[in-house]
Design a protein around this motif. Structure first.
Motif, short mmCIF file in Angstrom:
data_model
loop_
_atom_site.label_atom_id
_atom_site.label_comp_id
_atom_site.label_asym_id
_atom_site.label_seq_id
_atom_site.Cartn_x
_atom_site.Cartn_y
_atom_site.Cartn_z
N ILE A 154 0.97 -1.43 0.33
CA ILE A 154 -0.25 0.38 -0.57
C ILE A 154 1.01 1.15 -0.22
CG2 ILE A 154 -1.99 1.10 1.76
CD1 ILE A 154 -3.27 -1.38 1.77
N GLY A 155 0.60 2.21 -1.37
CA GLY A 155 1.46 3.18 -1.21
C GLY A 155 1.43 3.95 -2.09
N LEU A 156 1.08 5.42 -1.66
CA LEU A 156 0.08 6.66 -2.16
C LEU A 156 0.85 6.98 -3.51
CD1 LEU A 156 -1.21 8.51 0.57
CD2 LEU A 156 -2.70 7.11 -1.19
N ALA A 157 2.28 7.02 -3.73
CA ALA A 157 3.24 7.39 -4.36
C ALA A 157 3.36 5.86 -5.60
CB ALA A 157 4.50 7.36 -3.93
N ALA A 158 3.61 7.16 -6.57
CA ALA A 158 4.08 6.26 -7.90
C ALA A 158 5.49 5.44 -7.34
CB ALA A 158 4.42 7.07 -9.15
N LEU A 159 5.48 3.92 -8.44
CA LEU A 159 7.10 2.84 -8.19
C LEU A 159 7.82 3.76 -9.35
CD1 LEU A 159 4.35 1.30 -7.14
CD2 LEU A 159 4.60 -0.66 -8.52
N SER A 160 9.34 3.47 -8.87
CA SER A 160 10.12 3.49 -9.70
C SER A 160 10.14 2.63 -11.03
CB SER A 160 11.80 3.71 -8.67
OG SER A 160 11.40 2.08 -8.07
N GLU A 161 10.71 3.11 -11.71
CA GLU A 161 10.96 2.48 -13.16
C GLU A 161 10.92 0.97 -12.69
OE1 GLU A 161 12.89 4.27 -16.37
OE2 GLU A 161 12.08 5.85 -15.63
N ASN A 162 11.99 0.50 -11.99
CA ASN A 162 12.22 -0.59 -11.47
C ASN A 162 11.39 -1.27 -10.76
OD1 ASN A 162 14.47 -0.42 -13.08
ND2 ASN A 162 15.54 0.58 -11.01
N ALA A 163 10.33 -1.00 -9.96
CA ALA A 163 9.26 -1.97 -8.92
C ALA A 163 8.50 -1.96 -10.07
CB ALA A 163 9.02 -0.50 -8.14
N ARG A 164 7.85 -1.16 -10.79
CA ARG A 164 6.86 -1.43 -11.31
C ARG A 164 6.30 -2.77 -11.88
NH1 ARG A 164 2.05 -0.07 -11.47
NH2 ARG A 164 2.62 2.28 -10.56
N PRO A 165 7.62 -3.36 -13.19
CA PRO A 165 7.93 -4.58 -13.28
C PRO A 165 8.45 -5.72 -12.50
CG PRO A 165 10.06 -2.86 -13.95
CD PRO A 165 9.00 -2.74 -13.61
N TYR A 166 8.96 -5.21 -11.28
CA TYR A 166 9.25 -5.95 -11.15
C TYR A 166 7.35 -6.71 -9.69
CZ TYR A 166 11.14 -8.63 -5.97
OH TYR A 166 11.57 -9.16 -5.22
N ALA A 167 6.67 -5.95 -9.68
CA ALA A 167 5.58 -5.97 -8.65
C ALA A 167 5.36 -6.89 -9.38
CB ALA A 167 4.92 -4.68 -8.53
N ALA A 168 4.31 -6.63 -10.89
CA ALA A 168 4.18 -7.57 -12.17
C ALA A 168 4.73 -8.87 -12.00
CB ALA A 168 3.87 -6.93 -13.15
N ALA A 169 5.69 -8.68 -12.32
CA ALA A 169 6.13 -10.04 -12.44
C ALA A 169 6.04 -11.54 -10.81
CB ALA A 169 8.86 -10.14 -12.48
N GLN A 170 6.21 -10.64 -9.61
CA GLN A 170 6.51 -11.53 -9.11
C GLN A 170 4.37 -11.36 -7.97
OE1 GLN A 170 8.82 -13.02 -7.19
NE2 GLN A 170 10.09 -12.24 -8.64
N GLY A 171 3.38 -10.67 -8.58
CA GLY A 171 2.49 -11.01 -8.28
C GLY A 171 2.40 -10.84 -6.99
N ILE A 172 2.64 -9.26 -6.91
CA ILE A 172 3.17 -7.90 -5.79
C ILE A 172 1.22 -7.06 -6.07
CG2 ILE A 172 4.01 -6.18 -4.16
CD1 ILE A 172 6.69 -8.06 -5.03
N ASP A 173 0.37 -7.07 -5.35
CA ASP A 173 -0.34 -6.06 -5.29
C ASP A 173 -0.51 -4.87 -5.28
OD1 ASP A 173 -2.79 -8.11 -6.93
OD2 ASP A 173 -3.06 -8.50 -4.81
N ILE A 174 -0.08 -3.86 -5.70
CA ILE A 174 -0.16 -2.23 -5.89
C ILE A 174 -1.37 -2.06 -4.91
CG2 ILE A 174 0.91 -0.80 -5.93
CD1 ILE A 174 3.05 -2.65 -5.11
N TRP A 175 -1.75 -1.62 -4.23
CA TRP A 175 -3.27 -0.78 -3.67
C TRP A 175 -2.94 1.04 -3.60
CZ3 TRP A 175 -6.20 -3.46 -0.42
CH2 TRP A 175 -7.20 -4.70 -0.86
N GLN A 176 -3.15 1.74 -4.83
CA GLN A 176 -2.88 3.52 -4.26
C GLN A 176 -4.05 3.66 -3.70
OE1 GLN A 176 -0.56 3.37 -8.02
NE2 GLN A 176 1.06 4.00 -7.17
#
Length: 195
Positions: A154-176
């Protein structure tokens, strides 16, 4: 369906846009086509009606853009004790059994269980200016150590360029803000802290 096809774009847009296109096509058909072709021309808008219905179904019950902005503003003003209390209340309302991590955990703040599935939630950095790879790697490591079925960051801010593909690859749900506006639907609108 291609990501940038007309129908994919309409599915992501407000539901009424597809309905408006279908209505315009029908009106133009009746105004410009010969009498024997008017019905056929009007039916050319049928795919837009279908897309409009699908978009409406997806968007039903979702918070409005104004509500998302209000939620983001209200949450940015909260301290951790108030924010964590809101999350606890909302997760319990959604039917989760909630536990705090045993011992001090830097990776996650809550353990949720529902239907035999364990979900770890990291929320303490919800006001960080940017979410980087380190926080997501720590959460993924905790998932593997706890053998959790899912993880939520859970985070209100945007993800870094490296963090977004990592979250997608690992199946981490990002709640904004949009997901939090749905979860915290009882958060008062307007300025001020929730009671």
């Amino acid at each position: 369906m291609a990501k940038n096809s007309l129908f994919a774009i309409l599915l992501r847009s407000s539901w009424w846009i597809g309905l408006l296109i279908a209505a315009v096509l029908a009106l133009l058909s009746f105004a410009l086509l010969p009498a024997d072709l008017r019905l056929v021309g009007a039916l050319s808008g049928f795919p837009f009606l279908v897309v409009s219905a699908l978009a409406l179904r997806r968007q039903w019950g979702l918070p409005s853009a104004a509500r998302i902005a209000q939620t983001q503003e209200a949450l940015a003003d909260l301290g951790w004790p108030a924010f964590s209390a809101l999350l606890e209340q909302a997760f319990r309302r959604e039917g989760y059994t909630l536990r705090l991590p045993s011992g001090k955990s830097e990776a996650y703040d809550f353990e949720l269980e529902r239907g035999g599935r364990l979900t770890l939630v990291s929320a303490r950095r919800w006001k960080s200016a940017r979410t980087g790879l380190e926080a997501l790697r720590a959460l993924q490591a905790a998932r593997e150590a706890r053998q959790a079925d899912a993880v939520i960051y859970i985070g209100l801010a945007a993800l870094s360029e490296n963090a977004r593909p990592y979250a997608a690859a690992q199946g981490i749900d990002i709640w904004q803000a949009s997901e939090l506006a749905g979860l915290l639907r009882d958060l008062p609108s307007g300025k001020g802290r929730p009671h």
